[in-house]
Design an enzyme around this catalytic site. Sequence first.
Site, PDB file in Angstrom:
ATOM      1  N   HIS A 104      43.486  44.324  22.148  1.00  0.00           N
ATOM      2  CA  HIS A 104      43.374  42.858  22.142  1.00  0.00           C
ATOM      3  C   HIS A 104      44.604  42.245  21.492  1.00  0.00           C
ATOM      4  O   HIS A 104      44.973  42.611  20.383  1.00  0.00           O
ATOM      5  CB  HIS A 104      42.105  42.421  21.400  1.00  0.00           C
ATOM      6  CG  HIS A 104      40.871  42.524  22.247  1.00  0.00           C
ATOM      7  ND1 HIS A 104      39.819  41.646  22.159  1.00  0.00           N
ATOM      8  CD2 HIS A 104      40.540  43.418  23.212  1.00  0.00           C
ATOM      9  CE1 HIS A 104      38.887  41.992  23.042  1.00  0.00           C
ATOM     10  NE2 HIS A 104      39.292  43.064  23.693  1.00  0.00           N
ATOM     11  N   TYR A 111      35.387  33.655  17.198  1.00  0.00           N
ATOM     12  CA  TYR A 111      34.827  33.355  15.874  1.00  0.00           C
ATOM     13  C   TYR A 111      34.571  31.855  15.860  1.00  0.00           C
ATOM     14  O   TYR A 111      35.521  31.077  15.903  1.00  0.00           O
ATOM     15  CB  TYR A 111      35.818  33.709  14.766  1.00  0.00           C
ATOM     16  CG  TYR A 111      36.059  35.198  14.574  1.00  0.00           C
ATOM     17  CD1 TYR A 111      36.909  35.904  15.413  1.00  0.00           C
ATOM     18  CD2 TYR A 111      35.437  35.892  13.536  1.00  0.00           C
ATOM     19  CE1 TYR A 111      37.133  37.266  15.230  1.00  0.00           C
ATOM     20  CE2 TYR A 111      35.662  37.252  13.341  1.00  0.00           C
ATOM     21  CZ  TYR A 111      36.512  37.935  14.191  1.00  0.00           C
ATOM     22  OH  TYR A 111      36.728  39.272  13.990  1.00  0.00           O
ATOM     23  N   PRO A 163      31.690  41.046   6.967  1.00  0.00           N
ATOM     24  CA  PRO A 163      32.293  41.511   8.219  1.00  0.00           C
ATOM     25  C   PRO A 163      33.210  40.501   8.911  1.00  0.00           C
ATOM     26  O   PRO A 163      33.841  40.834   9.907  1.00  0.00           O
ATOM     27  CB  PRO A 163      31.078  41.813   9.107  1.00  0.00           C
ATOM     28  CG  PRO A 163      29.980  40.987   8.543  1.00  0.00           C
ATOM     29  CD  PRO A 163      30.238  40.852   7.077  1.00  0.00           C
ATOM     30  N   LYS A 217      37.200  44.099   8.412  1.00  0.00           N
ATOM     31  CA  LYS A 217      38.030  44.935   7.549  1.00  0.00           C
ATOM     32  C   LYS A 217      37.340  46.182   6.984  1.00  0.00           C
ATOM     33  O   LYS A 217      38.015  47.085   6.484  1.00  0.00           O
ATOM     34  CB  LYS A 217      38.552  44.101   6.364  1.00  0.00           C
ATOM     35  CG  LYS A 217      39.570  43.055   6.768  1.00  0.00           C
ATOM     36  CD  LYS A 217      40.918  43.680   7.059  1.00  0.00           C
ATOM     37  CE  LYS A 217      41.874  42.767   7.773  1.00  0.00           C
ATOM     38  NZ  LYS A 217      42.111  43.095   9.170  1.00  0.00           N
ATOM     39  N   TYR A 234      44.766  39.710   9.905  1.00  0.00           N
ATOM     40  CA  TYR A 234      43.800  40.230  10.867  1.00  0.00           C
ATOM     41  C   TYR A 234      44.262  41.557  11.473  1.00  0.00           C
ATOM     42  O   TYR A 234      43.475  42.483  11.625  1.00  0.00           O
ATOM     43  CB  TYR A 234      43.542  39.191  11.975  1.00  0.00           C
ATOM     44  CG  TYR A 234      42.319  39.521  12.812  1.00  0.00           C
ATOM     45  CD1 TYR A 234      41.047  39.169  12.387  1.00  0.00           C
ATOM     46  CD2 TYR A 234      42.443  40.209  14.027  1.00  0.00           C
ATOM     47  CE1 TYR A 234      39.921  39.484  13.136  1.00  0.00           C
ATOM     48  CE2 TYR A 234      41.324  40.525  14.784  1.00  0.00           C
ATOM     49  CZ  TYR A 234      40.067  40.153  14.331  1.00  0.00           C
ATOM     50  OH  TYR A 234      38.951  40.475  15.073  1.00  0.00           O
TER      51      TYR A 234
HETATM   52  C1  PHB Z   1      31.819  43.854  15.894  1.00  0.00           C
HETATM   53  O1  PHB Z   1      32.216  44.014  17.048  1.00  0.00           O
HETATM   54  O2  PHB Z   1      30.751  44.357  15.504  1.00  0.00           O
HETATM   55  C2  PHB Z   1      32.605  43.006  14.965  1.00  0.00           C
HETATM   56  C3  PHB Z   1      33.851  42.545  15.375  1.00  0.00           C
HETATM   57  C4  PHB Z   1      34.600  41.751  14.544  1.00  0.00           C
HETATM   58  C5  PHB Z   1      34.104  41.416  13.300  1.00  0.00           C
HETATM   59  C6  PHB Z   1      32.877  41.894  12.867  1.00  0.00           C
HETATM   60  C7  PHB Z   1      32.121  42.693  13.711  1.00  0.00           C
HETATM   61  O3  PHB Z   1      34.832  40.597  12.491  1.00  0.00           O
END
Ligand code: PHB
Length: 394
Positions: free
Chosen positions: A72, A201, A293, A297, A385
């Site tokens: 990505h 997000y 989450p 990280k 990130y």
């Molecule tokens: C996930 O795909 O479970 C996931 C992806 C990004 C995040 C947290 C969880 O920031």
Amino acid sequence: MKTQVAIVGAGPSGLLLGQLLHNAGIDTLIIERQTPDYVLGRIRAGVLEQGMVDLLREAGVAARMDREGLVHEGFEMVFDGRCERIDLKALTGGSTVMVYGQTEVTRDLMEARKASGAPIIYEAANVQLHDLKGDKPWLTFEKQGELVRVDCDFIAGCDGFHGVSRQSIPAEILKNFERVYPFGWLGLLSDTPPVSEELIYAQHPRGFVLCSQRSATRSRYYLQVPLADKVEDWSDERFWSELRNRLPAETAAQLVTGPSLEKSIAPLRSFVVEPMQYGKLFLVGDAAHIVPPTGAKGLNLAASDVSTLYRILVRVYREGRTDLLEKYSPICLRRIWKAERFSWWMTQLLHEFPEQEGFDQRIQQTEREYYLSTLAARQTIAENYVGLPYESVE
Ligand code: PHB
Ligand code: APR
């Protein structure tokens, strides 16, 4: 039994450390409390930083990730109704992330361990660590009613937040740092195509949303929910309808729904313990730190701890560089605190805080506005990130 490095816990930290050390000719024994199926049944995050991708390649366990993982180059942030793309690649001068589930990383590592013939003991009960400050540490566990003793040079505590390793260090030695957030994430996994090519997000007055994915046909979505909520409160229908409500209309229109394969609620927490070494015991991964989450990280921090401990142990065995052992904790903690800061900050920025009002709300809104409107601020998000660099052990 005897080994050079005893590893407690067969999550991603223990398995990856075991693989790297085994490849370097150092004997390891992994001791895990659960069954392999139980370990693989835990659905966790799925975004790998470049540093972790490189480490998996170095460990020789990256073939399937390189075939099936999705690179990505950016992700979407939605706030105050605005959709903005963070172009990771352009903002960082070429860095990207790999979308590949932790469950798959764990499966690949388990298979590599099996193929290597190196020992791993599952369903080991009552692991106890002894003589950690002495020259010859040892541990005991129970297997099918029998008490087993393992003598070793070092112990890697890779046994997660609830493990025995951290608890084996005298409380007066440890300093705990913790922040608990007043909400949780309800996650749903489904065999449906992701709503968008990239992760989204999204901030929303009803609560934060994350649209993630595992493949072109498997999606992972999360909703911010009150801590008091139970999974039973959330039928699939209620989940999908709430998700649709919190997404921008054009995105919601693309959403494909289907039956959930898994649904669970996880509380959000920031936690760090200092130091990460006590005599011959080294804490690795979730045993020493937890992040919310939001910044993706957790798994990546486990990988940077593993990289540091692996590189130190190789030099200890090959060159007698025992002076490097005491560098483990400070090297790890410098990177951990930066990831803790980023994860806390992303969480603050994007969630609804029940008690927050007036001034704090305006500051949060302004921070979102500022972070998306200047190049320097977007670069800050992007560089964190994709993952800050690993520090060398010298
Ligand atoms: C996930 O795909 O479970 C996931 C992806 C990004 C995040 C947290 C969880 O920031
Ligand atoms: N004895 C033996 N094994 C134990 C014990 C014990 N007393 N206690 C826990 N374990 C095992 C758990 O069953 C688990 O398989 O240790 C393992 C720890 O694995 P994880 O919790 O996955 O931790 P870690 O390997 O550090 O993985 C990194 O970062 O943010 C997270 O989601 C991410 O789980 C991932 C973690």
